[in-house]
Design a protein around this motif. Structure first.
Motif, PDB file in Angstrom:
ATOM      1  N   TYR A  80       0.919  -1.539  -0.101  1.00  0.00           N
ATOM      2  CA  TYR A  80      -0.127  -0.239   0.409  1.00  0.00           C
ATOM      3  C   TYR A  80       0.795   1.570  -0.060  1.00  0.00           C
ATOM      4  CZ  TYR A  80      -3.592  -3.681   1.112  1.00  0.00           C
ATOM      5  OH  TYR A  80      -3.904  -4.350   1.461  1.00  0.00           O
ATOM      6  N   TYR A  81       0.586   2.284  -0.502  1.00  0.00           N
ATOM      7  CA  TYR A  81       0.845   3.357  -1.166  1.00  0.00           C
ATOM      8  C   TYR A  81       0.479   4.953  -0.040  1.00  0.00           C
ATOM      9  CZ  TYR A  81       3.715   0.190  -4.116  1.00  0.00           C
ATOM     10  OH  TYR A  81       4.914  -0.505  -4.991  1.00  0.00           O
ATOM     11  N   VAL A  82       1.714   5.705   0.438  1.00  0.00           N
ATOM     12  CA  VAL A  82       0.988   7.065   0.176  1.00  0.00           C
ATOM     13  C   VAL A  82       1.426   7.915  -0.835  1.00  0.00           C
ATOM     14  CG1 VAL A  82       1.010   8.632   1.867  1.00  0.00           C
ATOM     15  CG2 VAL A  82       1.300   6.385   2.327  1.00  0.00           C
ATOM     16  N   ASP A  83       1.509   8.778  -1.701  1.00  0.00           N
ATOM     17  CA  ASP A  83       1.761   9.351  -2.351  1.00  0.00           C
ATOM     18  C   ASP A  83       1.824  11.183  -2.244  1.00  0.00           C
ATOM     19  OD1 ASP A  83       2.202   7.185  -4.364  1.00  0.00           O
ATOM     20  OD2 ASP A  83       0.398   8.609  -5.586  1.00  0.00           O
ATOM     21  N   LEU A  84       2.902  11.703  -2.161  1.00  0.00           N
ATOM     22  CA  LEU A  84       2.925  12.624  -1.836  1.00  0.00           C
ATOM     23  C   LEU A  84       3.607  13.987  -2.785  1.00  0.00           C
ATOM     24  CD1 LEU A  84       5.801  12.176   1.402  1.00  0.00           C
ATOM     25  CD2 LEU A  84       2.843  11.918   1.247  1.00  0.00           C
ATOM     26  N   ILE A  85       2.380  14.872  -2.939  1.00  0.00           N
ATOM     27  CA  ILE A  85       2.346  15.058  -4.483  1.00  0.00           C
ATOM     28  C   ILE A  85       2.116  16.557  -4.185  1.00  0.00           C
ATOM     29  CG2 ILE A  85       0.784  15.795  -6.593  1.00  0.00           C
ATOM     30  CD1 ILE A  85      -0.836  13.758  -5.610  1.00  0.00           C
ATOM     31  N   SER A  86       3.539  17.319  -4.821  1.00  0.00           N
ATOM     32  CA  SER A  86       3.802  18.514  -4.772  1.00  0.00           C
ATOM     33  C   SER A  86       3.418  19.721  -6.219  1.00  0.00           C
ATOM     34  CB  SER A  86       5.389  18.908  -4.371  1.00  0.00           C
ATOM     35  OG  SER A  86       6.014  18.959  -5.287  1.00  0.00           O
ATOM     36  N   GLY A  87       2.470  18.947  -6.722  1.00  0.00           N
ATOM     37  CA  GLY A  87       2.271  19.674  -8.435  1.00  0.00           C
ATOM     38  C   GLY A  87       2.121  18.869  -9.083  1.00  0.00           C
ATOM     39  N   MET A  88       2.548  19.150 -10.760  1.00  0.00           N
ATOM     40  CA  MET A  88       0.933  18.345 -11.719  1.00  0.00           C
ATOM     41  C   MET A  88       2.557  18.101 -12.396  1.00  0.00           C
ATOM     42  SD  MET A  88      -1.976  18.870 -10.637  1.00  0.00           S
ATOM     43  CE  MET A  88      -0.665  19.030  -9.334  1.00  0.00           C
ATOM     44  N   SER A  89       2.477  16.445 -13.162  1.00  0.00           N
ATOM     45  CA  SER A  89       3.400  16.485 -13.668  1.00  0.00           C
ATOM     46  C   SER A  89       4.029  17.312 -14.576  1.00  0.00           C
ATOM     47  CB  SER A  89       3.382  14.683 -13.582  1.00  0.00           C
ATOM     48  OG  SER A  89       2.125  14.676 -14.909  1.00  0.00           O
ATOM     49  N   ASN A  90       3.311  17.935 -15.711  1.00  0.00           N
ATOM     50  CA  ASN A  90       3.922  18.671 -16.276  1.00  0.00           C
ATOM     51  C   ASN A  90       4.454  19.806 -16.326  1.00  0.00           C
ATOM     52  OD1 ASN A  90       1.331  19.731 -15.512  1.00  0.00           O
ATOM     53  ND2 ASN A  90       0.628  19.684 -17.328  1.00  0.00           N
ATOM     54  N   GLY A  91       4.380  19.807 -14.571  1.00  0.00           N
ATOM     55  CA  GLY A  91       5.036  21.320 -14.548  1.00  0.00           C
ATOM     56  C   GLY A  91       4.148  22.869 -14.347  1.00  0.00           C
ATOM     57  N   VAL A  92       2.727  22.663 -14.923  1.00  0.00           N
ATOM     58  CA  VAL A  92       1.854  24.253 -14.956  1.00  0.00           C
ATOM     59  C   VAL A  92       1.619  24.058 -13.563  1.00  0.00           C
ATOM     60  CG1 VAL A  92       0.039  24.971 -15.808  1.00  0.00           C
ATOM     61  CG2 VAL A  92       1.309  23.177 -16.833  1.00  0.00           C
ATOM     62  N   TYR A  93       1.401  23.629 -12.893  1.00  0.00           N
ATOM     63  CA  TYR A  93       0.763  24.048 -11.496  1.00  0.00           C
ATOM     64  C   TYR A  93       1.611  23.257 -10.079  1.00  0.00           C
ATOM     65  CZ  TYR A  93      -3.271  25.577 -14.218  1.00  0.00           C
ATOM     66  OH  TYR A  93      -4.616  25.736 -15.105  1.00  0.00           O
ATOM     67  N   TRP A  94       1.911  24.309  -9.166  1.00  0.00           N
ATOM     68  CA  TRP A  94       2.268  23.759  -7.858  1.00  0.00           C
ATOM     69  C   TRP A  94       1.792  23.951  -6.514  1.00  0.00           C
ATOM     70  CZ3 TRP A  94       6.397  21.504  -9.832  1.00  0.00           C
ATOM     71  CH2 TRP A  94       7.495  22.008 -10.734  1.00  0.00           C
ATOM     72  N   GLU A 120      -9.414  22.896  -6.318  1.00  0.00           N
ATOM     73  CA  GLU A 120      -8.052  22.282  -6.575  1.00  0.00           C
ATOM     74  C   GLU A 120      -8.484  21.423  -7.198  1.00  0.00           C
ATOM     75  OE1 GLU A 120      -7.439  26.168  -4.940  1.00  0.00           O
ATOM     76  OE2 GLU A 120      -8.368  24.605  -3.521  1.00  0.00           O
ATOM     77  N   MET A 121      -8.751  20.816  -6.532  1.00  0.00           N
ATOM     78  CA  MET A 121      -9.580  18.921  -7.141  1.00  0.00           C
ATOM     79  C   MET A 121      -8.963  19.302  -8.650  1.00  0.00           C
ATOM     80  SD  MET A 121     -11.077  17.028  -4.128  1.00  0.00           S
ATOM     81  CE  MET A 121     -10.922  15.182  -5.420  1.00  0.00           C
ATOM     82  N   ILE A 122     -10.188  20.172  -9.222  1.00  0.00           N
ATOM     83  CA  ILE A 122     -10.623  20.509 -10.627  1.00  0.00           C
ATOM     84  C   ILE A 122      -9.025  20.332 -11.008  1.00  0.00           C
ATOM     85  CG2 ILE A 122     -11.792  21.693 -12.909  1.00  0.00           C
ATOM     86  CD1 ILE A 122     -13.878  21.600 -10.761  1.00  0.00           C
ATOM     87  N   LEU A 123      -8.565  21.677 -10.467  1.00  0.00           N
ATOM     88  CA  LEU A 123      -6.859  22.430 -10.683  1.00  0.00           C
ATOM     89  C   LEU A 123      -6.207  21.077 -11.333  1.00  0.00           C
ATOM     90  CD1 LEU A 123      -6.020  25.181 -11.791  1.00  0.00           C
ATOM     91  CD2 LEU A 123      -4.861  24.883  -9.624  1.00  0.00           C
ATOM     92  N   SER A 124      -5.941  20.069 -10.648  1.00  0.00           N
ATOM     93  CA  SER A 124      -5.374  18.829 -10.117  1.00  0.00           C
ATOM     94  C   SER A 124      -5.150  18.579 -11.521  1.00  0.00           C
ATOM     95  CB  SER A 124      -5.121  18.546  -8.942  1.00  0.00           C
ATOM     96  OG  SER A 124      -6.197  17.694  -8.708  1.00  0.00           O
ATOM     97  N   LYS A 125      -6.670  18.186 -11.488  1.00  0.00           N
ATOM     98  CA  LYS A 125      -6.685  17.065 -12.875  1.00  0.00           C
ATOM     99  C   LYS A 125      -7.339  17.479 -14.639  1.00  0.00           C
ATOM    100  CE  LYS A 125      -9.879  14.677  -9.122  1.00  0.00           C
ATOM    101  NZ  LYS A 125      -8.978  12.841  -9.393  1.00  0.00           N
TER     102      LYS A 125
END
Length: 214
Positions: A80-94, A120-125
């Motif tokens: 089982y994993y915990v993802d620590l997310i600090s931005g979007m993979s394309n570098g557009v939003y942080w 922010e959920m929408i922004l991340s998606k």
């Protein structure tokens, strides 16, 4: 086992005063009522908070790694994993401190923690549009359930120059939920249409943004 692992991490980060917000399946269920099985726990946090969060995860008995220095670190145990997310993979939003400040406290796994706000959920998606992973349906359900109460001016400011990506998802929402188009204020439609029309009338001489689309 999964539940206990996630609870251990949430308690450790809270006691360590890490600034974070829960996202992923747990936040999605809270806002939409839709549950889906998940093997990971998504936590959004500013990049500067990630090293301390990883140290706390290791102290709680998890293995950690920086998967992508641009945006993602992981901690795991027992599959089982915990993802620590600090931005979007394309570098557009942080993820900024404002993302956490705007989050909402709610029950999660027997505790009370902050959930990433719908905006922010929408922004991340909006850039997650791969063949094997498309978050457009999540956005549709979030707008359907939360659109009437969302801070649309904030979302428009946050999306910035990428308003056409938001417009694309709003069109999908209008198609999926035609009787609920009113969940998106008329001013939002007008502003995004104006931006799109301006882009059509005065296109740049050159440019390619396909690599930003995940």
């Amino acid at each position: 086992v999964q539940r206990q692992l996630f609870q251990r991490v949430l308690r450790a980060l809270s006691r360590g005063r890490v600034s974070f917000a829960v996202a992923g399946a747990f936040a999605f269920q809270h806002y939409t009522g839709i549950w889906r099985f998940t093997k990971d726990l998504d936590l959004f946090l500013p990049a500067e908070a990630a090293p301390h969060a990883l140290a706390l995860c290791r102290a709680a008995g998890l293995v950690t790694e920086v998967t992508d220095p641009v945006w993602l670190a992981k901690a795991w145990a027992g599959g089982y994993y915990v993802d620590l997310i600090s931005g979007m993979s394309n570098g557009v939003y942080w993820v900024t401190p404002e993302w956490v400040q705007r989050s909402r406290r709610a029950p999660v796994l027997g505790g009370s923690y902050r959930l990433l706000a719908p905006e922010e959920m929408i922004l991340s998606k909006i850039f997650v549009t791969r063949r094997d992973r498309f978050d457009g349906s999540d956005i549709c359900h979030l707008i359907y359930r939360c659109g009437a109460d969302m801070d649309w001016p904030h979302l428009l400011r946050a999306v910035g120059e990428h308003g056409q990506m938001l417009l694309w998802h709003l069109l999908l929402f209008q198609y999926v939920y035609p009787a609920s188009t009113g969940a998106v204020p008329p001013d939002v439609w007008r502003q995004l249409w104006r931006q799109h029309q301006a882009a059509l009338e005065t296109p740049p001489a050159e440019g390619f943004r396909g690599s930003l689309v995940d």
